[in-house]
Design an enzyme around this catalytic site. Structure first.
Site, PDB file in Angstrom:
ATOM      1  N   LYS A 132      42.468  -9.825  61.202  1.00  0.00           N
ATOM      2  CA  LYS A 132      42.642  -9.157  62.504  1.00  0.00           C
ATOM      3  C   LYS A 132      44.111  -8.950  62.834  1.00  0.00           C
ATOM      4  O   LYS A 132      44.495  -7.927  63.399  1.00  0.00           O
ATOM      5  CB  LYS A 132      41.949  -9.944  63.602  1.00  0.00           C
ATOM      6  CG  LYS A 132      42.767 -11.099  64.179  1.00  0.00           C
ATOM      7  CD  LYS A 132      42.151 -11.638  65.451  1.00  0.00           C
ATOM      8  CE  LYS A 132      42.892 -12.880  65.894  1.00  0.00           C
ATOM      9  NZ  LYS A 132      44.098 -12.598  66.669  1.00  0.00           N
ATOM     10  N   ASP A 166      48.487 -21.539  62.955  1.00  0.00           N
ATOM     11  CA  ASP A 166      47.113 -21.166  63.321  1.00  0.00           C
ATOM     12  C   ASP A 166      46.077 -22.095  62.706  1.00  0.00           C
ATOM     13  O   ASP A 166      44.920 -22.073  63.124  1.00  0.00           O
ATOM     14  CB  ASP A 166      46.820 -19.723  62.902  1.00  0.00           C
ATOM     15  CG  ASP A 166      47.552 -18.740  63.799  1.00  0.00           C
ATOM     16  OD1 ASP A 166      47.585 -17.547  63.483  1.00  0.00           O
ATOM     17  OD2 ASP A 166      48.115 -19.182  64.817  1.00  0.00           O
ATOM     18  N   ARG A 207      36.969 -13.869  69.164  1.00  0.00           N
ATOM     19  CA  ARG A 207      38.124 -12.984  68.955  1.00  0.00           C
ATOM     20  C   ARG A 207      38.558 -12.946  67.495  1.00  0.00           C
ATOM     21  O   ARG A 207      39.218 -12.006  67.066  1.00  0.00           O
ATOM     22  CB  ARG A 207      39.314 -13.474  69.797  1.00  0.00           C
ATOM     23  CG  ARG A 207      39.180 -13.236  71.283  1.00  0.00           C
ATOM     24  CD  ARG A 207      40.475 -13.566  71.983  1.00  0.00           C
ATOM     25  NE  ARG A 207      41.591 -12.869  71.339  1.00  0.00           N
ATOM     26  CZ  ARG A 207      42.877 -13.209  71.540  1.00  0.00           C
ATOM     27  NH1 ARG A 207      43.185 -14.215  72.316  1.00  0.00           N
ATOM     28  NH2 ARG A 207      43.831 -12.540  70.949  1.00  0.00           N
TER      29      ARG A 207
HETATM   30  C1  EPZ Z   1      51.641 -14.083  65.706  1.00  0.00           C
HETATM   31  O1  EPZ Z   1      51.937 -14.256  67.068  1.00  0.00           O
HETATM   32  C2  EPZ Z   1      50.126 -14.248  65.589  1.00  0.00           C
HETATM   33  N1  EPZ Z   1      49.470 -13.226  66.381  1.00  0.00           N
HETATM   34  C3  EPZ Z   1      49.731 -15.640  66.075  1.00  0.00           C
HETATM   35  O2  EPZ Z   1      48.333 -15.784  65.859  1.00  0.00           O
HETATM   36  C4  EPZ Z   1      50.469 -16.681  65.250  1.00  0.00           C
HETATM   37  O3  EPZ Z   1      50.162 -17.968  65.773  1.00  0.00           O
HETATM   38  C5  EPZ Z   1      51.983 -16.432  65.322  1.00  0.00           C
HETATM   39  O4  EPZ Z   1      52.281 -15.084  64.905  1.00  0.00           O
HETATM   40  C6  EPZ Z   1      52.775 -17.369  64.441  1.00  0.00           C
HETATM   41  O5  EPZ Z   1      52.388 -17.233  63.127  1.00  0.00           O
HETATM   42  C7  EPZ Z   1      49.314 -11.993  65.862  1.00  0.00           C
HETATM   43  O6  EPZ Z   1      49.715 -11.721  64.751  1.00  0.00           O
HETATM   44  C8  EPZ Z   1      48.608 -10.997  66.718  1.00  0.00           C
HETATM   45  P1  EPZ Z   1      55.757 -15.089  66.802  1.00  0.00           P
HETATM   46  P2  EPZ Z   1      53.390 -13.835  67.609  1.00  0.00           P
HETATM   47  O7  EPZ Z   1      56.453 -14.005  67.502  1.00  0.00           O
HETATM   48  O8  EPZ Z   1      53.880 -12.644  66.907  1.00  0.00           O
HETATM   49  C9  EPZ Z   1      59.100 -17.305  69.254  1.00  0.00           C
HETATM   50  C10 EPZ Z   1      46.105 -15.848  66.612  1.00  0.00           C
HETATM   51  O9  EPZ Z   1      45.343 -16.645  67.103  1.00  0.00           O
HETATM   52  N2  EPZ Z   1      59.406 -15.984  69.818  1.00  0.00           N
HETATM   53  O10 EPZ Z   1      55.829 -15.149  65.312  1.00  0.00           O
HETATM   54  O11 EPZ Z   1      53.346 -13.774  69.088  1.00  0.00           O
HETATM   55  C11 EPZ Z   1      57.770 -17.851  69.742  1.00  0.00           C
HETATM   56  O12 EPZ Z   1      57.939 -18.511  70.979  1.00  0.00           O
HETATM   57  C12 EPZ Z   1      47.547 -15.822  67.053  1.00  0.00           C
HETATM   58  O13 EPZ Z   1      45.759 -15.010  65.758  1.00  0.00           O
HETATM   59  C13 EPZ Z   1      60.508 -15.842  70.646  1.00  0.00           C
HETATM   60  O14 EPZ Z   1      61.233 -16.810  70.935  1.00  0.00           O
HETATM   61  O15 EPZ Z   1      54.252 -15.104  67.193  1.00  0.00           O
HETATM   62  C14 EPZ Z   1      57.373 -18.786  68.635  1.00  0.00           C
HETATM   63  O16 EPZ Z   1      58.006 -20.034  68.824  1.00  0.00           O
HETATM   64  C15 EPZ Z   1      47.839 -17.027  67.895  1.00  0.00           C
HETATM   65  N3  EPZ Z   1      60.795 -14.630  71.168  1.00  0.00           N
HETATM   66  C16 EPZ Z   1      57.949 -18.130  67.383  1.00  0.00           C
HETATM   67  O17 EPZ Z   1      58.912 -17.172  67.848  1.00  0.00           O
HETATM   68  C17 EPZ Z   1      60.027 -13.516  70.875  1.00  0.00           C
HETATM   69  O18 EPZ Z   1      60.359 -12.417  71.364  1.00  0.00           O
HETATM   70  C18 EPZ Z   1      56.931 -17.407  66.551  1.00  0.00           C
HETATM   71  O19 EPZ Z   1      56.272 -16.492  67.390  1.00  0.00           O
HETATM   72  C19 EPZ Z   1      58.917 -13.683  70.033  1.00  0.00           C
HETATM   73  C20 EPZ Z   1      58.632 -14.922  69.497  1.00  0.00           C
END
Ligand code: EPZ
Length: 420
Positions: free
Chosen positions: A23, A307, A399
């Site tokens: 997804k 995850d 989801r």
């Molecule tokens: C993606 O979320 C996934 N979602 C998440 O899966 C997954 O847990 C996550 O990556 C980590 O692997 C999708 O792909 C739709 P990140 P994302 O940006 O992109 C920090 C699921 O259930 N960060 O890689 O939102 C953040 O706080 C979901 O399928 C910033 O600081 O995660 C975190 O500590 C849950 N500023 C780290 O980066 C930003 O602008 C990684 O977050 C963006 C992120």
């Protein structure tokens, strides 16, 4: 709200299950179709609520989205509303992915900030800073991000201070139409990023550095509609293998890429399971094995994925000894601990690190799913808890796990959905 009823299994999970499309790969590619003017096609798309939500976002923007079976067709020729509303974005964070493509292709857009989630905060500052590095003007007012640029975005250089899947997705897509070349440093290298690079390349994008943390993009004036097959869902695969480990069974997941779950297979091997793999399958055999405690630290790919932190924790509650799980990606992604403790697990959280005193018997109870992956952890814990376990709010699970009850039935587990 639907609930699940699961009872202690009389025999371990056993059998083979085919894994659905990822997804999180589909969500990025669906947004990428906005970069072109025409009908794009995506195959091996799972039937999940998140796909419907993203389809609804694209429809609000003016796209026509249809498809049959596991194929999506997205026609972007009708795009006429450059806005993604709060009521949709708040239900699914990935809706925010439309920001980059819309500002790159149309020069302006207005996208709601994502809401919170079960754990947080989940900022989007890197999405915005990355787009500003490409010349976008960003303002945030009344809960919405307004992005604009003169005629076209300009190629630029951006260094992600932390590895961010979502920010890499948004900025990479925008860079494909920017004037000139862009370099993204410390880009995420999750398989879903490679899948997006492949789809964008099919659309005519010029991207170097696939699979590395430095992506170089030569902007082009326009992209054509794309066509591509979704990669397998590595998190779903790890989830079913966790079911094998916790029940001391044997499960083979097919239609997977073992290279996408290397750290996950290492975890199962470390605790004492027998792990075998083939070109497109992986198997965990825990039958009759004395599993032992371990330490797990979640990391960006290729490290152990955040995850699967909750499912791994569920497994470790059944393994004698003290195990440690640290989540370095989301320091507070531990709402499942309280629910696992209702089942009798002995877990102590200190900051971003959980200490699991495993091997104590679990007993069934009413518990509540807090997020997609925590819901899976509670289901598999229910397989080994004495009596019946009722899991509330399983809309979270719907989801991300296609045909969940049927797949679990194939492995010998009876997961009953209680409507209402
Ligand atoms: C993606 O979320 C996934 N979602 C998440 O899966 C997954 O847990 C996550 O990556 C980590 O692997 C999708 O792909 C739709 P990140 P994302 O940006 O992109 C920090 C699921 O259930 N960060 O890689 O939102 C953040 O706080 C979901 O399928 C910033 O600081 O995660 C975190 O500590 C849950 N500023 C780290 O980066 C930003 O602008 C990684 O977050 C963006 C992120």
């Amino acid at each position: 709200m639907d609930r699940f009823s699961v009872s202690k299994l009389t025999s371990p999970l056993s059998g083979e299950v085919e894994i659905s499309g990822a997804k999180n790969a589909v969500l990025a590619v669906m947004a990428a179709t906005l970069l072109s003017d025409g009908v794009s096609e995506i195959t091996n798309v799972p039937h999940l609520k998140d796909m419907k939500t993203m389809s609804d976002v694209l429809r609000v923007i003016g796209c026509h989205v249809d498809g049959e079976s596991h194929t999506l067709r997205i026609d972007t020729r009708g795009v006429n509303h450059l806005e993604a509303p709060y009521e949709l974005v708040k239900t699914m964070r990935a809706s925010f992915y439309v920001l980059g493509p819309l500002v790159a292709r149309f020069g302006r857009c207005r996208v709601s900030l994502p809401g919170g989630c079960a754990w947080g905060p989940r900022p989007v500052d890197l999405h915005l800073k990355g787009l500003e590095a490409l010349g976008a003007t960003i303002t945030v007012t009344h809960g919405y991000v307004e992005a604009s640029c003169d005629t076209r975005l300009k190629g630029g250089v951006f260094h992600f201070p932390v590895s961010s899947v979502g920010a890499t997705v948004n900025v990479l897509m925008a860079a494909t139409l920017a004037e000139g070349s862009s370099v993204l440093h410390n880009a995420a290298i999750e398989p879903e990023i490679d899948a997006l690079v492949d789809y964008l390349t099919d659309m005519g994008a010029k991207i170097q550095g696939r699979g590395t943390r430095t992506l170089t993009i030569e902007g082009v004036p326009e992209l054509k509609p794309g066509k591509g097959e979704t990669i397998p869902d590595r998190i779903e695969a790890g989830s079913f293998l966790a079911g094998a480990a916790i029940t001391r069974g044997k499960v083979k997941v097919t239609r997977v890429n073992p290279e996408h779950i290397g750290a996950v297979l290492d975890f199962f091997h470390d605790i004492g399971c027998e792990v075998t793999t083939g070109s497109d399958w992986a198997e965990v055999d825990a039958r009759g094995r004395e599993l032992h405690s371990t330490s797990v630290t979640t990391l960006p790919f290729p490290g152990f994925p955040t995850d699967l932190q909750a499912p791994a924790m569920a497994v470790l509650t059944t393994v004698p000894g003290i195990s440690i799980i640290q989540d370095t990606v989301y320091h507070d992604r531990f709402t499942h601990i309280a629910e696992l403790k209702r089942l009798g697990a002995d877990i102590h959280l200190k900051g971003d690190t959980a200490h699991i005193h495993g091997g104590k018997p679990l007993s069934g109870a009413e518990v509540m799913a807090s997020d997609l992956r925590a819901s899976l952890a509670l289901v598999i814990a229910g397989f080994v808890a004495e009596g019946e376990t009722i899991i509330d709010r399983i809309y979270h699970l719907d989801r991300g796990y296609e045909n969940f009850e049927q797949k679990m039935a194939q492995l010998g587990a009876n997961v009953i959905r209680l409507q209402g």
